[in-house]
Design a protein around this motif. Structure first.
Motif, mmCIF file in Angstrom:
data_model
loop_
_atom_site.group_PDB
_atom_site.id
_atom_site.type_symbol
_atom_site.label_atom_id
_atom_site.label_comp_id
_atom_site.label_asym_id
_atom_site.label_seq_id
_atom_site.Cartn_x
_atom_site.Cartn_y
_atom_site.Cartn_z
ATOM 1 N N ARG A 365 -20.605 -11.402 61.674
ATOM 2 C CA ARG A 365 -21.259 -12.624 61.014
ATOM 3 C C ARG A 365 -20.722 -12.391 59.470
ATOM 4 N NH1 ARG A 365 -25.291 -12.406 64.779
ATOM 5 N NH2 ARG A 365 -26.735 -11.209 63.238
ATOM 6 N N LEU A 366 -21.024 -10.898 59.117
ATOM 7 C CA LEU A 366 -20.881 -10.293 57.719
ATOM 8 C C LEU A 366 -19.155 -10.660 57.377
ATOM 9 C CD1 LEU A 366 -21.513 -9.290 54.824
ATOM 10 C CD2 LEU A 366 -20.979 -7.056 55.921
ATOM 11 N N LYS A 367 -18.392 -10.346 58.153
ATOM 12 C CA LYS A 367 -16.991 -10.460 58.106
ATOM 13 C C LYS A 367 -16.542 -12.123 57.943
ATOM 14 C CE LYS A 367 -12.469 -9.277 60.163
ATOM 15 N NZ LYS A 367 -11.829 -8.764 60.967
ATOM 16 N N LEU A 368 -17.298 -12.982 58.535
ATOM 17 C CA LEU A 368 -17.106 -14.412 58.471
ATOM 18 C C LEU A 368 -17.474 -14.904 57.126
ATOM 19 C CD1 LEU A 368 -16.259 -17.338 59.301
ATOM 20 C CD2 LEU A 368 -18.646 -17.154 60.537
ATOM 21 N N LYS A 369 -18.662 -14.419 56.649
ATOM 22 C CA LYS A 369 -19.231 -14.568 55.391
ATOM 23 C C LYS A 369 -18.084 -14.313 54.109
ATOM 24 C CE LYS A 369 -24.238 -14.670 56.453
ATOM 25 N NZ LYS A 369 -25.324 -14.342 55.877
ATOM 26 N N ILE A 402 -27.402 -15.364 47.898
ATOM 27 C CA ILE A 402 -26.472 -14.298 48.145
ATOM 28 C C ILE A 402 -26.407 -13.180 47.124
ATOM 29 C CG2 ILE A 402 -24.244 -13.665 49.219
ATOM 30 C CD1 ILE A 402 -24.282 -16.588 50.802
ATOM 31 N N ILE A 403 -26.113 -13.872 45.676
ATOM 32 C CA ILE A 403 -26.023 -12.976 44.729
ATOM 33 C C ILE A 403 -27.064 -12.198 44.477
ATOM 34 C CG2 ILE A 403 -25.710 -13.003 42.113
ATOM 35 C CD1 ILE A 403 -24.134 -15.648 42.393
ATOM 36 N N THR A 404 -28.173 -12.510 44.944
ATOM 37 C CA THR A 404 -29.526 -11.582 44.708
ATOM 38 C C THR A 404 -29.667 -10.519 45.763
ATOM 39 O OG1 THR A 404 -30.810 -14.016 44.014
ATOM 40 C CG2 THR A 404 -31.851 -11.871 44.808
ATOM 41 N N THR A 405 -29.385 -11.037 46.909
ATOM 42 C CA THR A 405 -29.510 -9.880 48.122
ATOM 43 C C THR A 405 -28.155 -9.515 48.467
ATOM 44 O OG1 THR A 405 -29.092 -11.641 49.658
ATOM 45 C CG2 THR A 405 -31.326 -11.239 48.660
ATOM 46 N N GLY A 406 -27.084 -10.028 48.183
ATOM 47 C CA GLY A 406 -25.660 -9.525 49.003
ATOM 48 C C GLY A 406 -25.194 -8.082 48.372
ATOM 49 N N ARG A 407 -24.212 -7.790 49.110
ATOM 50 C CA ARG A 407 -23.527 -6.248 48.533
ATOM 51 C C ARG A 407 -22.216 -6.471 48.804
ATOM 52 N NH1 ARG A 407 -28.003 -6.270 46.949
ATOM 53 N NH2 ARG A 407 -29.698 -4.827 47.170
ATOM 54 N N GLY A 408 -21.418 -5.615 48.147
ATOM 55 C CA GLY A 408 -19.968 -5.217 48.424
ATOM 56 C C GLY A 408 -19.310 -6.619 48.204
ATOM 57 N N ASP A 409 -18.405 -6.784 49.097
ATOM 58 C CA ASP A 409 -17.292 -7.810 48.850
ATOM 59 C C ASP A 409 -17.815 -9.129 48.995
ATOM 60 O OD1 ASP A 409 -14.954 -6.137 48.725
ATOM 61 O OD2 ASP A 409 -14.702 -6.169 50.857
ATOM 62 N N LEU A 410 -18.894 -9.430 49.861
ATOM 63 C CA LEU A 410 -19.498 -10.737 49.807
ATOM 64 C C LEU A 410 -20.011 -10.960 48.593
ATOM 65 C CD1 LEU A 410 -20.632 -13.140 51.445
ATOM 66 C CD2 LEU A 410 -22.832 -11.686 51.887
ATOM 67 N N LEU A 411 -20.921 -10.068 47.927
ATOM 68 C CA LEU A 411 -21.371 -10.289 46.554
ATOM 69 C C LEU A 411 -20.211 -10.637 45.460
ATOM 70 C CD1 LEU A 411 -23.572 -10.268 44.111
ATOM 71 C CD2 LEU A 411 -23.336 -7.761 44.197
ATOM 72 N N THR A 458 -23.803 -1.803 36.281
ATOM 73 C CA THR A 458 -23.029 -1.105 35.453
ATOM 74 C C THR A 458 -21.596 -1.290 36.169
ATOM 75 O OG1 THR A 458 -23.392 0.812 36.877
ATOM 76 C CG2 THR A 458 -24.687 0.661 34.861
ATOM 77 N N ASN A 459 -21.627 -1.622 37.263
ATOM 78 C CA ASN A 459 -20.244 -1.931 37.907
ATOM 79 C C ASN A 459 -19.212 -2.813 37.059
ATOM 80 O OD1 ASN A 459 -18.130 -2.721 39.564
ATOM 81 N ND2 ASN A 459 -19.305 -2.474 41.425
ATOM 82 N N CYS A 460 -18.301 -2.409 36.829
ATOM 83 C CA CYS A 460 -17.417 -3.303 35.954
ATOM 84 C C CYS A 460 -17.126 -4.714 36.735
ATOM 85 C CB CYS A 460 -16.127 -2.563 35.492
ATOM 86 S SG CYS A 460 -15.080 -3.452 34.688
ATOM 87 N N ASP A 461 -16.640 -4.681 38.171
ATOM 88 C CA ASP A 461 -16.259 -5.619 38.984
ATOM 89 C C ASP A 461 -17.214 -6.750 38.958
ATOM 90 O OD1 ASP A 461 -13.949 -4.250 39.527
ATOM 91 O OD2 ASP A 461 -14.549 -3.255 41.518
#
Length: 610
Positions: A365-369, A402-411, A458-461
């Motif tokens: 499900r994460l991969k789909l998102k 999702i921006i609040t709770t997401g992580r990694g590539d999803l965020l 602090t993450n530039c990305d």
């Protein structure tokens, strides 16, 4: 040649095929007749006639096959092979015509000597044609045949492409899956293979395989093959011109999760490479199924987590109404995945179909998102139509969550989607005013998350797209807004030059004369020591232009300021401008006017003793 064939109707292609088969059969009859009647080299002519009789039978089988399975027969190799057979039969006909009775015995002896080699050549050609025809009949049965027919001995890839396409079009389910996977591999291997698959009419069978949905594995294989083929604008256009987008959107809206991952990746690639495909996806409303899939398991437990105030909860209640979910109580959470609306407004033209969910792992499900968010980012880039759909209240709130709770590539993908949408809003006043008013609860939810990232990350990305988004929306902020300016000014001293550059560009948008509140924003920048913080960027070549422009925009405020500290600021601004002027003006002479005005305003504003 492939484009010409694609422009013909199915009936026209069928008529041409029947004509080619008829003409080839007529040639075979003539060779057989004259070969049996030959008076000279009768043994060789008889052998030639026997070979031709075998060819005639094979031509009849192809002709019968084309009548019995007219809509499904794979015509491309038939045209090519029958054309080659015709040429070989013409050579055979020329030869047997020479074997008529001649009046001169001397001529007969000369003829016999000179044609022995010719018979061998023609017999070899006819033997090759027989092998080609037998191979053709084998692939038209729907089973991939990787043996090389003589016609493809120089280019074996062509025979494999023909065999795989025929298997996809005519084979059993498992054979179709295997063939589509093989085409995906061939397309991945080289640019030439991609072109060959398109030229040999491979797009339509793949689209049909994707659309039919008999097996998820078949749909995934078809989507992956189309993904590997569509690696530039021209090849994406081949999929679009094959009327592939409506089918792609329908499959995305109503299939298993694993299929949806592959199709979402295909949507993203097509949208990234071709503007026309992006707009066609907008017409088919691909945004709705993508956002529905992205929102699965996304729960807004507490409206305050997104945006303080009752207005936000009111917007959540409105989402419930739009999605057909009955309100329960203030403490109940809203799960955006609880609804299964039909996509009758574009994403499912064939009727009202609910999305079918399979039981999958959280990882799937994460991969789909992630795939959906990536596709949304690419669809929204430069597209007003897609951006307008994404900025519907329920979808903006979903992105904010999702921006609040997401992580990694999803965020990251959701944040980049917001960046692309705000970039469109910067140049489209209607979209900006409709979707990003500061009193709009969904817009406020997004802005709060952008500011949170500026404060905490602090993450530039993550910082770069958040800063860009704020800059794109610079025109919506009132004069009293200082929190955003403060956060951007702080980023001017970020250790990563990319972050500092984007902060400079964003502040430039706040201070530029096109911004109605530019004087108030400029005053805030100066009061927050923005000039001093620019010092470290003067030597960064890719930032100098933006530092230069920002200083020019700030000059009216700096020049009109009074007090001992402001004198120092004016001197610093003058020094900074002169430091960067030579390099910037040599590359951008059109900035000479604003540079002159800035120097005048800064110099005029200084006390006489200076």
């Amino acid at each position: 040649m492939a484009n010409v064939a694609a422009s013909m109707s199915s009936s026209e292609q069928e008529r041409i095929l029947q004509q080619e088969l008829s003409e080839c059969s007529d040639l075979a009859v003539q060779v057989i007749t004259l070969g049996k009647e030959a008076e000279h080299s009768s043994s060789e002519c008889s052998d030639l006639a026997d070979q031709t009789a075998r060819l005639y039978q094979l031509l009849g089988s192809i002709d019968l096959l084309s009548f019995s399975t007219q809509p499904m027969i794979y015509k491309r190799p038939i045209h090519r092979i029958v054309s080659d057979v015709s040429k070989n039969l013409e050579k055979g006909l020329t030869l047997v015509k020479k074997c008529k009775k001649h009046s001169s015995g001397v001529l007969r002896q000369v003829f016999a000597i000179t044609t022995t080699a010719d018979f061998r050549k023609v017999q070899a050609l006819l033997e090759s044609s027989i092998a080609d025809m037998e191979w053709l009949l084998s692939i038209e049965s729907g089973v991939a045949n990787l043996a090389l027919p003589p016609i493809a001995s120089i280019d074996p890839i062509l025979a494999w492409v023909w065999s795989y396409i025929a298997a996809i079009q005519l084979g059993q389910p498992n054979d179709r899956v295997d063939a589509a996977n093989e085409l995906a591999t061939l397309a991945r291997d080289s640019e030439r293979n991609k072109k060959m698959i398109i030229d040999e009419d491979g797009i339509q069978p793949l689209l049909r395989l994707l659309k039919e949905g008999t097996l998820p594995d078949a749909q995934i294989a078809a989507a992956n093959a189309l993904f590997n083929i569509g690696t530039d604008q021209e090849r994406v256009q081949a999929i679009v011109q094959g009327h592939g987008i409506p089918s792609i959107v329908r499959v995305l809206a109503d299939s298993t999760t694993s299929v949806q991952v592959a199709v979402a990746n295909l949507v993203g690639r097509m949208a990234e490479l071709d503007d026309a495909a992006r707009e066609e996806f907008a017409r088919e409303n691909v945004i709705k199924p993508l956002m529905m899939l992205l929102s699965v398991d996304t729960t807004l437990d507490d409206p305050k987590a997104i945006q303080p105030g009752k207005a936000c909860f009111h917007s959540l209640v409105q989402i419930n109404k739009e999605l057909g979910v009955k309100p329960r109580s203030l403490n109940n959470s809203l799960n955006l995945s609880t609804s299964s609306p039909s996509h009758s407004d574009g994403s499912n033209r064939g009727g009202h179909h609910h999305m079918k969910r399979e039981v999958d792992t959280p990882e799937m499900r994460l991969k789909l998102k992630i795939s959906c968010a990536s596709a949304l980012r690419k669809l929204s880039k430069g597209s007003v139509a897609n951006s307008r759909k994404i900025t519907e209240t329920k979808w903006l709130l979903c992105l904010a969550t999702i921006i609040t709770t997401g992580r990694g590539d999803l965020l990251l993908n959701c944040l980049n989607t917001v960046m692309e949408v705000t970039a469109v809003a910067e140049s489209d006043a209607d979209l900006r005013h409709a979707s990003f008013k500061t009193n709009n609860p969904a817009a406020k939810a997004i802005l709060e998350q952008l500011l949170r990232i500026l404060e905490e990350e602090t993450n530039c990305d993550l910082l770069v797209p958040a800063i860009k988004s704020v800059g794109y929306l610079a025109r919506i902020f009132p004069a009293r807004e200082t929190r955003i300016i403060k956060l951007l000014v702080i980023q001017l001293e970020h250790i990563q030059v990319d972050v500092a550059r984007e902060a400079t560009i964003a502040l430039e948008k706040f201070a530029c004369p096109e911004n109605f509140n530019h004087l108030e924003h400029s005053k805030t920048i100066v009061e927050l020591n923005g000039i001093q913080r620019l010092r470290g960027l003067l030597k960064a070549e890719d930032v100098q232009l933006h530092v230069f422009k920002l200083l020019c925009y700030l000059a009216p405020v700096i020049g009109n300021s009074r007090g001992p500290d402001q004198v120092q600021v004016q001197v610093q601004a003058l020094n900074f401008l002169h430091t960067s002027a030579r390099r910037v003006m040599s590359q951008y002479p059109e900035l000479g006017e604003i540079f002159g005005k800035a120097i005048h305003q800064l110099t005029h504003g200084q006390p006489r003793t200076h």
